[in-house]
Write an enzyme that holds these catalytic residues in place. Structure first.
Site, PDB file in Angstrom:
ATOM      1  N   GLU A 167       0.012 -12.268  -1.900  1.00 15.76           N
ATOM      2  CA  GLU A 167      -1.349 -12.271  -2.091  1.00 15.76           C
ATOM      3  C   GLU A 167      -1.631 -13.808  -2.706  1.00 15.76           C
ATOM      4  O   GLU A 167      -0.915 -14.112  -3.721  1.00 15.76           O
ATOM      5  CB  GLU A 167      -1.671 -11.250  -3.044  1.00 15.76           C
ATOM      6  CG  GLU A 167      -1.770  -9.981  -2.241  1.00 15.76           C
ATOM      7  CD  GLU A 167      -2.078  -8.640  -3.037  1.00 15.76           C
ATOM      8  OE1 GLU A 167      -2.686  -8.831  -4.134  1.00 15.76           O
ATOM      9  OE2 GLU A 167      -1.977  -7.710  -2.469  1.00 15.76           O
ATOM     10  N   SER A 212       0.803  -1.244  -0.137  1.00 15.31           N
ATOM     11  CA  SER A 212      -0.015   0.034   0.017  1.00 15.31           C
ATOM     12  C   SER A 212       0.923   1.234   0.004  1.00 15.31           C
ATOM     13  O   SER A 212       0.251   2.340  -0.291  1.00 15.31           O
ATOM     14  CB  SER A 212      -1.073   0.127   1.146  1.00 15.31           C
ATOM     15  OG  SER A 212      -0.231  -0.146   2.304  1.00 15.31           O
ATOM     16  N   GLU A 232      -9.043  -9.857   3.505  1.00 14.92           N
ATOM     17  CA  GLU A 232      -9.510  -8.417   2.885  1.00 14.92           C
ATOM     18  C   GLU A 232     -10.761  -8.645   2.377  1.00 14.92           C
ATOM     19  O   GLU A 232     -11.033  -9.322   1.138  1.00 14.92           O
ATOM     20  CB  GLU A 232      -8.193  -7.934   2.157  1.00 14.92           C
ATOM     21  CG  GLU A 232      -8.811  -6.338   1.762  1.00 14.92           C
ATOM     22  CD  GLU A 232      -7.589  -5.611   1.294  1.00 14.92           C
ATOM     23  OE1 GLU A 232      -6.361  -6.081   1.362  1.00 14.92           O
ATOM     24  OE2 GLU A 232      -7.853  -4.599   0.800  1.00 14.92           O
ATOM     25  N   ASP A 258       5.827  -7.088   2.542  1.00 23.17           N
ATOM     26  CA  ASP A 258       4.919  -7.330   1.703  1.00 23.17           C
ATOM     27  C   ASP A 258       5.584  -7.650   0.424  1.00 23.17           C
ATOM     28  O   ASP A 258       6.290  -6.826  -0.196  1.00 23.17           O
ATOM     29  CB  ASP A 258       3.778  -6.304   1.690  1.00 23.17           C
ATOM     30  CG  ASP A 258       2.553  -6.705   1.277  1.00 23.17           C
ATOM     31  OD1 ASP A 258       2.104  -7.824   0.934  1.00 23.17           O
ATOM     32  OD2 ASP A 258       1.530  -5.692   0.872  1.00 23.17           O
TER      33      ASP A 258
END
Ligand code: KIV
Length: 262
Positions: free
Chosen positions: A117, A47, A180, A85
């Site tokens: 992810e 992010s 999420e 991440d």
């Protein structure tokens, strides 16, 4: 010196039903503040691409940028577990690149774990990384790196698929799963089906922990506030007021005063 948080601590917290607090961080000062405040996990999220770099998505973030930001966050974290991440294309292309890039987070930046992810689609990545001694957190549901495939940042509602992804990640060795943008009831059943902790963002209150983006909870962003975000401070306003006062005092000759002058 407080006891450092490890992946075992997080597992124990799930068993004791103590909710796990995760917050994103991208730099040293905020890492120190969040760590001293008692956050359990500092996630150096990709992010970064949106809230720090001002991009329209997370897709442009590079490995080198992630390593740099994770390094400065790790320097500020005395107790919290630091998770790096994995950015877009750092683990999708090949298994060996995935393990190499995951290892860079531990070797070069001082992270203790990585996040990627995906669920069922990345089980070989999760297994290879954990086999190499790299703790992995999976991230399923609304996965921002797949924004174009998902057709936008949309809540994901396919319960069967979500449960399959979560269980696949757990079986492959993930120590935790981020959920999420999924309905609270689905997050609740995934949380009770898994032995590893779930960390929700826009996934209701029944996860084992919660994560939000630092800039969102502190009110540092201008514009739209998503439904799942709660703002606990208004730092953008405070910063604006402070900077406006500095401008005014410099223009008026009120700063520096005698007390600021050698
Ligand atoms: O990139 C990020 O900050 C994240 C969290 C919001 C889960 O993936």
């Amino acid at each position: 010196m407080p006891q450092a948080v490890t992946i075992k601590t997080l597992m124990d917290m799930k068993q004791k039903q103590t909710r796990i607090v995760t917050l994103t961080a991208y730099d040293y000062p905020f890492a120190r503040i969040a760590d001293e405040a008692g956050v359990d996990v500092l996630l150096v999220g990709d992010s970064l691409g949106m809230v720090v770099q001002g991009g329209a998505s997370t897709l442009g973030v590079t490995m080198d940028e992630m390593i740099y930001h994770t390094g400065i966050v790790a320097r500020g974290a005395k107790r919290a577990l630091v998770v790096g991440d994995m950015p877009f294309l750092s683990y999708q292309v090949s298994l060996s690149e995935a393990v190499y890039n995951a290892g860079r987070f531990l070797k070069e930046s001082g992270a203790a774990a990585v996040k990627l992810e995906g669920g069922a689609a990345v089980v070989d990545r999760i297994k290879a990384m954990t086999d190499a001694g790299i703790p992995v957190q999976a991230h399923i549901g609304l996965t921002p790196q797949s924004v174009h495939q998902l057709g936008g940042y949309r809540v994901q509602r396919n319960e069967e698929r979500l449960l399959l992804d979560a269980e696949a990640a757990e079986s492959a060795g993930a120590f935790s799963v981020v959920l999420e943008g999924i309905p609270g009831e689905i997050a609740k059943s995934i949380t009770s089906a898994l032995k590893i902790p779930t960390i929700g963002i826009g996934a209701g209150r029944d996860c084992d922990g919660q994560v939000l983006v630092l800039h969102d909870i502190l009110g540092l962003n201008a514009g739209h506030v998503p439904k799942f975000v709660k703002q606990y401070a208004a730092l953008r306003n405070d910063a604006m007021q402070g900077i406006e006062s500095f401008i005014r005092e410099v223009r008026e000759g009120a700063f520096p005063g005698d007390e600021h002058t050698y």
